[in-house]
Design a protein around this motif. Sequence first.
Motif, short mmCIF file in Angstrom:
data_model
loop_
_atom_site.label_atom_id
_atom_site.label_comp_id
_atom_site.label_asym_id
_atom_site.label_seq_id
_atom_site.Cartn_x
_atom_site.Cartn_y
_atom_site.Cartn_z
N LYS A 15 -26.54 -9.79 -1.39
CA LYS A 15 -27.55 -9.71 -0.31
C LYS A 15 -28.92 -10.20 -0.79
CE LYS A 15 -28.55 -4.85 -1.15
NZ LYS A 15 -28.56 -3.51 -0.63
N TYR A 31 -21.39 -8.24 0.11
CA TYR A 31 -22.77 -8.02 0.55
C TYR A 31 -23.57 -7.31 -0.55
CZ TYR A 31 -26.68 -5.93 3.10
OH TYR A 31 -27.93 -5.52 3.50
N GLU A 56 -25.41 -11.07 7.37
CA GLU A 56 -25.77 -11.82 6.16
C GLU A 56 -24.76 -12.95 5.91
OE1 GLU A 56 -28.48 -11.36 4.70
OE2 GLU A 56 -28.39 -11.83 2.58
#
Length: 369
Positions: free
Chosen positions: A21, A17, A188
């Motif tokens: 991201k 992440y 995500e």
Amino acid sequence: MSSTEDSLFSKNLIDWYRQNKRDLPWRNTNDPYAIWISEIMLQQTRVDTVIPYYHRFLEAFPTVHDLAKADQQQVLKLWEGLGYYSRGRNLHYAARHVVEHFDGTIPDTHEEISSLKGIGPYTSAAILSIAYQKKYAVVDGNVIRVVARYFGIEDDIRSTRTKNEVQEIVDGLIPADSPGDFNQAMMELGATVCTPKQPGCDSCPLSVHCMAYNSAKTEVIPYKSKAKKVPHHQIGVGIIVNEAGELLIALRPEESMLGGLWEFPGGKKKTGEGLQQTVARELKEELEVEVQVYDKFMGLKHAYSHFKITLHAYWCKIVDGTPKPKSSQEIRWVSLEEISSYPFPKANTTLIGRLKKLDAENLFQFVSE
Ligand code: SF4
């Protein structure tokens, strides 16, 4: 899973992440108020849709005090087109509550934050973990899909039992040192890699131990039973024009669906009734007037979460009586220039867009008859 496997799951996920991201505006702030706004807007709504609304909203109301002081119509106007309008009304109501009872600070305990209107378990966990680094795991559609695939859960993800199972699993996985990043990483991954169709398993940080991937079941997990067919209503509304060329609009009751928004008066067609009859009957019931219903101006389809509508708009002229707000909070005559300053639901804004393309002659055609 053993606790070592648990922490490896979280570590791989969070590392991924932090490197991958998307740069989203609410990820560049620690302000609990801004995070709260983003979480409410993101409910049932796509990220791309939310971004411009988020910017406009925070520009108009940069702090919870600004939102608390605002007029509801101003809030709903900024919410126009985003749908699920009770979110905007509740946010406004909750902002006032925060100012009055929490001295303008968004609460940081589960009990207090859950007492605010519009904040359920998901939003409470999201705000507490992202803004305050508290260990509460979120479960949304993305998280359910990732967990169901990773753990090979083949039960119906529509069932409460499966959702509870997923909640228990993520409660056990979320690390105390980065709960906000863990939650955002799960969502995500679900939004960008572990997508409903053709997940990108080759670039997934969880692929080594993912049961669905390793048993070639990513196309059948998660299993979701078919949704019930939603009803489809035919709605007849009147575009009533007065001699000044103004249009009659009605404010929906506060506690009703789409409460606090304006609309063209009208309602649901009854079985055996023609649409023009529907319009005449509805306007009599809602406004206590007799109308002459003329040609159809336009028809359009719109889908809400639990039903669909086809809206049929007819030109109308009042032939007897003075309109009264019998089933709305208020009615107003407004010009085509003024009408855009009022908040309307989506189907009505499409109608207004079409009306604005007409010249004045079209608008007056029935009045002068
Ligand atoms: S390996 Fe594939 S199915 Fe498994 S979690 Fe990752 S993207 Fe989803």
